[in-house]
Write a protein that holds these residues in place. Structure first.
Motif, PDB file in Angstrom:
ATOM      1  N   TYR A  60      36.483  38.304  24.602  1.00 36.97           N
ATOM      2  CA  TYR A  60      35.624  38.319  23.422  1.00 36.97           C
ATOM      3  C   TYR A  60      35.352  39.771  23.045  1.00 36.97           C
ATOM      4  N   VAL A  61      35.440  40.071  21.752  1.00 31.76           N
ATOM      5  CA  VAL A  61      35.066  41.383  21.228  1.00 31.76           C
ATOM      6  C   VAL A  61      34.128  41.140  20.050  1.00 31.76           C
ATOM      7  N   VAL A  62      32.872  41.560  20.176  1.00 30.65           N
ATOM      8  CA  VAL A  62      31.916  41.386  19.088  1.00 30.65           C
ATOM      9  C   VAL A  62      32.170  42.480  18.051  1.00 30.65           C
ATOM     10  N   LEU A  63      32.353  42.063  16.802  1.00 27.31           N
ATOM     11  CA  LEU A  63      32.576  43.008  15.711  1.00 27.31           C
ATOM     12  C   LEU A  63      31.292  43.307  14.961  1.00 27.31           C
ATOM     13  N   GLU A  64      30.455  42.286  14.826  1.00 27.16           N
ATOM     14  CA  GLU A  64      29.229  42.412  14.047  1.00 27.16           C
ATOM     15  C   GLU A  64      28.198  41.447  14.625  1.00 27.16           C
ATOM     16  N   GLY A  65      26.953  41.878  14.699  1.00 27.30           N
ATOM     17  CA  GLY A  65      25.895  41.024  15.217  1.00 27.30           C
ATOM     18  C   GLY A  65      25.796  41.105  16.734  1.00 27.30           C
ATOM     19  N   HIS A  66      25.176  40.078  17.315  1.00 28.26           N
ATOM     20  CA  HIS A  66      24.968  40.025  18.770  1.00 28.26           C
ATOM     21  C   HIS A  66      25.231  38.612  19.271  1.00 28.26           C
ATOM     22  N   MET A  67      25.822  38.523  20.462  1.00 26.39           N
ATOM     23  CA  MET A  67      26.125  37.239  21.077  1.00 26.39           C
ATOM     24  C   MET A  67      25.651  37.263  22.520  1.00 26.39           C
ATOM     25  N   THR A  68      24.902  36.228  22.897  1.00 25.32           N
ATOM     26  CA  THR A  68      24.489  36.071  24.289  1.00 25.32           C
ATOM     27  C   THR A  68      25.562  35.272  25.021  1.00 25.32           C
ATOM     28  N   VAL A  69      26.064  35.839  26.110  1.00 23.00           N
ATOM     29  CA  VAL A  69      27.074  35.186  26.933  1.00 23.00           C
ATOM     30  C   VAL A  69      26.428  34.830  28.257  1.00 23.00           C
ATOM     31  N   ILE A  70      26.507  33.564  28.634  1.00 22.13           N
ATOM     32  CA  ILE A  70      25.935  33.084  29.888  1.00 22.13           C
ATOM     33  C   ILE A  70      27.095  32.653  30.775  1.00 22.13           C
ATOM     34  N   GLU A  75      22.957  36.212  32.094  1.00 29.57           N
ATOM     35  CA  GLU A  75      23.000  36.329  30.643  1.00 29.57           C
ATOM     36  C   GLU A  75      23.233  37.782  30.267  1.00 29.57           C
ATOM     37  N   THR A  76      24.153  37.987  29.338  1.00 27.56           N
ATOM     38  CA  THR A  76      24.466  39.324  28.836  1.00 27.56           C
ATOM     39  C   THR A  76      24.529  39.257  27.326  1.00 27.56           C
ATOM     40  N   VAL A  77      23.913  40.212  26.663  1.00 29.57           N
ATOM     41  CA  VAL A  77      23.991  40.275  25.207  1.00 29.57           C
ATOM     42  C   VAL A  77      25.036  41.317  24.840  1.00 29.57           C
ATOM     43  N   LEU A  78      26.023  40.883  24.065  1.00 28.47           N
ATOM     44  CA  LEU A  78      27.062  41.789  23.566  1.00 28.47           C
ATOM     45  C   LEU A  78      26.728  42.170  22.135  1.00 28.47           C
ATOM     46  N   GLY A  79      26.844  43.452  21.824  1.00 25.06           N
ATOM     47  CA  GLY A  79      26.640  43.971  20.477  1.00 25.06           C
ATOM     48  C   GLY A  79      27.949  44.463  19.901  1.00 25.06           C
ATOM     49  N   PRO A  80      27.901  45.101  18.737  1.00 20.40           N
ATOM     50  CA  PRO A  80      29.111  45.555  18.072  1.00 20.40           C
ATOM     51  C   PRO A  80      30.007  46.418  18.972  1.00 20.40           C
ATOM     52  N   LEU A  81      31.268  46.003  19.047  1.00 16.92           N
ATOM     53  CA  LEU A  81      32.350  46.621  19.816  1.00 16.92           C
ATOM     54  C   LEU A  81      32.190  46.483  21.325  1.00 16.92           C
ATOM     55  N   ASP A  82      31.188  45.718  21.789  1.00 16.55           N
ATOM     56  CA  ASP A  82      31.138  45.322  23.198  1.00 16.55           C
ATOM     57  C   ASP A  82      32.147  44.201  23.397  1.00 16.55           C
ATOM     58  N   HIS A 100      21.068  36.648  12.322  1.00 17.59           N
ATOM     59  CA  HIS A 100      22.207  37.241  11.618  1.00 17.59           C
ATOM     60  C   HIS A 100      23.497  36.577  12.083  1.00 17.59           C
ATOM     61  N   MET A 101      24.511  36.602  11.228  1.00 15.76           N
ATOM     62  CA  MET A 101      25.814  36.102  11.623  1.00 15.76           C
ATOM     63  C   MET A 101      26.398  37.005  12.709  1.00 15.76           C
ATOM     64  N   CYS A 102      27.144  36.413  13.615  1.00 18.37           N
ATOM     65  CA  CYS A 102      27.883  37.178  14.627  1.00 18.37           C
ATOM     66  C   CYS A 102      29.368  36.932  14.396  1.00 18.37           C
ATOM     67  N   LYS A 103      30.119  38.019  14.231  1.00 15.20           N
ATOM     68  CA  LYS A 103      31.574  37.933  14.074  1.00 15.20           C
ATOM     69  C   LYS A 103      32.218  38.454  15.349  1.00 15.20           C
ATOM     70  N   MET A 104      33.142  37.663  15.880  1.00 14.89           N
ATOM     71  CA  MET A 104      33.708  37.979  17.183  1.00 14.89           C
ATOM     72  C   MET A 104      35.204  37.690  17.197  1.00 14.89           C
ATOM     73  N   LEU A 105      35.989  38.639  17.713  1.00 15.11           N
ATOM     74  CA  LEU A 105      37.408  38.392  17.971  1.00 15.11           C
ATOM     75  C   LEU A 105      37.540  37.675  19.302  1.00 15.11           C
ATOM     76  N   VAL A 106      38.464  36.730  19.354  1.00 14.19           N
ATOM     77  CA  VAL A 106      38.748  35.994  20.576  1.00 14.19           C
ATOM     78  C   VAL A 106      40.251  36.102  20.818  1.00 14.19           C
ATOM     79  N   VAL A 107      40.624  36.561  22.014  1.00 13.02           N
ATOM     80  CA  VAL A 107      42.036  36.666  22.387  1.00 13.02           C
ATOM     81  C   VAL A 107      42.264  35.724  23.562  1.00 13.02           C
ATOM     82  N   ILE A 108      43.197  34.782  23.381  1.00 13.83           N
ATOM     83  CA  ILE A 108      43.419  33.731  24.369  1.00 13.83           C
ATOM     84  C   ILE A 108      44.925  33.523  24.556  1.00 13.83           C
TER      85      ILE A 108
END
Length: 114
Positions: A60-70, A75-82, A100-108
């Protein structure tokens, strides 16, 4: 070189996801990547996925916003470019706990037989 324009990205539905629009940026097409595919997930406030796991790793690569990953009880909060890697078999849950919206790249990697 294989170029795919954003305007040509195809929406996809991911299992056990909520409040998200996914677009396939690369993968599952002639001339595209052979080992993995890349998606853009756009999570609304309150959107997320899981808990679940897959038999292959994902990045996961967060592009915009914040995402909580459990994962693994943490729990870890990822921000832009984390970014983070979720190993195969690890149960994870992700939640957009912001307004806010969170935009995230996913590589699988491709699933077996794809």
């Amino acid at each position: 070189m294989f170029v795919k324009r954003f305007e040509d990205a195809i929406p996809y539905e991911a299992p056990n996801h909520r409040g998200v629009v996914g677009l396939r940026l690369q993968g599952f097409e002639e001339g595209g990547p052979k080992n993995q595919w890349v998606g853009l997930s756009q999570f609304l406030p309150g959107g997320g996925a899981g808990p679940d796991s897959t038999p292959f790793e994902k990045v996961y690569v967060v592009l915009e916003g914040h995402m909580t990953v459990i994962a693994s009880g943490h729990e870890t909060v990822l921000g832009p470019l984390d970014s983070c890697t979720i190993p195969p078999g690890e149960v994870r849950e992700i939640e957009n706990r912001t307004n806010h919206m969170c935009k995230m790249l996913v590589v699988i990697p491709y699933p077996p037989g794809a």
